[in-house]
Structures are given as C-alpha cells and as structure tokens.
Design an enzyme around this catalytic site. Structure first.
Site, PDB file in Angstrom:
ATOM      1  CG  PHE A   1      -2.177  -0.692   1.138  1.00 45.32           C
ATOM      2  CD1 PHE A   1      -3.282  -0.104   0.549  1.00 45.32           C
ATOM      3  CD2 PHE A   1      -2.285  -1.978   1.631  1.00 45.32           C
ATOM      4  CE1 PHE A   1      -4.490  -0.782   0.460  1.00 45.32           C
ATOM      5  CE2 PHE A   1      -3.487  -2.681   1.552  1.00 45.32           C
ATOM      6  CZ  PHE A   1      -4.592  -2.071   0.960  1.00 45.32           C
ATOM      7  CG  ASP A   2       1.134   5.692  -2.154  1.00 44.32           C
ATOM      8  OD1 ASP A   2       2.282   6.045  -1.837  1.00 44.32           O
ATOM      9  OD2 ASP A   2       0.206   6.483  -2.410  1.00 44.32           O
ATOM     10  CB  ALA A   3       1.685   6.509   2.778  1.00 48.58           C
TER      11      ALA A   3
END
Length: 232
Positions: free
Chosen positions: A7-9
């Site tokens: 997951f990207d933030a």
C-alpha cells in the site's frame, strides 16, 4: 491470488490534502502569510512539482524539504527562513491524523482475513512514521519501506525489489504482491517496470495515461476490497 499487498501512503490511505492544509495553516500563521485557499493551492502546486523532480532524481530529499518553501516564499515575494519553516512544517505534518474515510475499515478487514500488508512510500521518514502512530495504522503493516531510509525512491524498479525483500524478511510471503497506489507516475509505473501487478486508486476521476496501464483501477478502497474478494 496475491500473497502480499503493498500500500502506498499519501493519496491512498492517508488524506494528504487534508493533512497538508491542517499543517500549512499553522505554519503560514507563524510566518505571517494568510492561510487562505489561494496560498495553500499555490504551495500545493509548487510542492507537487518538487516531488515530481524528486521522483525523476533531479532533487535530493534534503533539498526537497526546503526548496518547496524557497519557491513558495519567492512567489509571495517575502523574505523568510525556508529551512526553519521546513522544519516546522515537517514537525506539524508528522502529527497529522488524517485518513480517508474508507482506510481504517479496509485495513481492519484485510487484517482479519490474514492478508499480509506493507507500506511503500516516498514520503519523509519522520513524517510517515509519525503519522503511522498518530493514525494508529502501524500495526497493520509487516514492513515499512520508506525511500529516505533505503536510499531508493519509487518509481525505480529496485525500490520494489527492496520492498519485496523487506516484506519477506518480516516473515511474510511476498512472491506475488499487488502494488496499490494513487500515483500513476510513481506507484503504477514503478510496479509495472518491476514486473508486478498494480491497482490504481483513482479517487478523483483522473484521466488514465495510455502509456501507464494498471492491472486494475478502482475509485476507492471499498472497491479494492470487493476486487480482492472476487479474485479469491
């Protein structure tokens, strides 16, 4: 189908625009610039350009932190200490607690299903680790891969090679991960170049770049959850 989710933030789990506005409002007040929509929009435009230069390897992280404020102050023709403002802003942003409405529900649902997750981000280390604590989301991730800490940034394929190695080192499988993010130029292109499947979180109805085609495209994390359910 996928044994690990990367997951990207910002823009994916963290509502960066809300966090940015919250932090900037406090910083602008301290330097005497009205924290109105025009000022925040001007800074945001400059900041986006600086981050793109960082992704392209044209700026170091240390220079990025101050360059955005130097350009912003120049735009407003004011003489302020950009380095001091940068430190203040970083401190404020590290305390931000802003998540998208669907983030916590989806993270909790995926954790309950036993799907390993790791966080992949080009963000500033102090900021991202602070926000993980402020939002209570650190517990969901097997590994935290921050470009500033590993010396490589998305979209470079070696960033994702390192992410896979760190995910495996955490004791979780990562032979067939899915990259999930909102940035076509960073998350999606990087994942594609690394030979990984990708899912574009297109929250704001952006027009797709025909040269960067994600494996999947959804509008929010609830749709991602539904997608994963259908794949299993």
């Amino acid at each position: 189908m996928y044994d690990h989710l990367f997951f990207d933030a910002d823009g994916t789990l963290f509502d960066f625009m809300a966090a940015e506005k919250w932090a900037l409002s406090q910083v602008f007040e301290e330097v005497g610039i009205p924290a109105n929509d025009d000022a925040i929009a001007t800074y945001s435009r400059i900041n986006n350009g600086v981050w793109l230069e960082f992704e392209q390897g044209l700026l170091s992280m240390d220079r990025l932190k101050t360059e955005r404020f130097k350009r912003f102050f120049s735009q407003y023709d004011v003489s302020k200490d950009a380095e001091r403002t940068a430190r203040q802003y970083t401190s404020k942003l590290s305390q931000s607690y802003h998540l998208f409405d669907d983030s916590m529900h989806v993270l909790e649902s995926l954790k309950a299903r036993g799907i390993p997750m790791s966080l992949i981000t080009n963000g500033i280390s102090m900021v991202q680790r602070g926000r993980l604590e402020a939002t209570g989301t650190r517990k969901y991730f097997s590994a935290i891969i921050i470009s500033e800490e590993i010396g490589i940034q998305k979209p470079h394929p070696s960033y994702f090679t390192k992410a896979i190695a760190m995910a495996k080192a955490s004791g979780k499988p990562a032979e067939n991960p899915l990259v999930i993010g909102d940035s076509p130029s960073s998350d999606i292109k990087g994942g594609i170049d690394a030979g990984l499947d990708t899912c574009w979180i297109n929250r704001f109805g952006m027009t797709a770049n025909p040269e960067i085609r994600a494996t999947y495209e959804v509008e929010n994390l609830i749709q991602l959850l539904e997608l994963l359910d259908n794949l299993n």
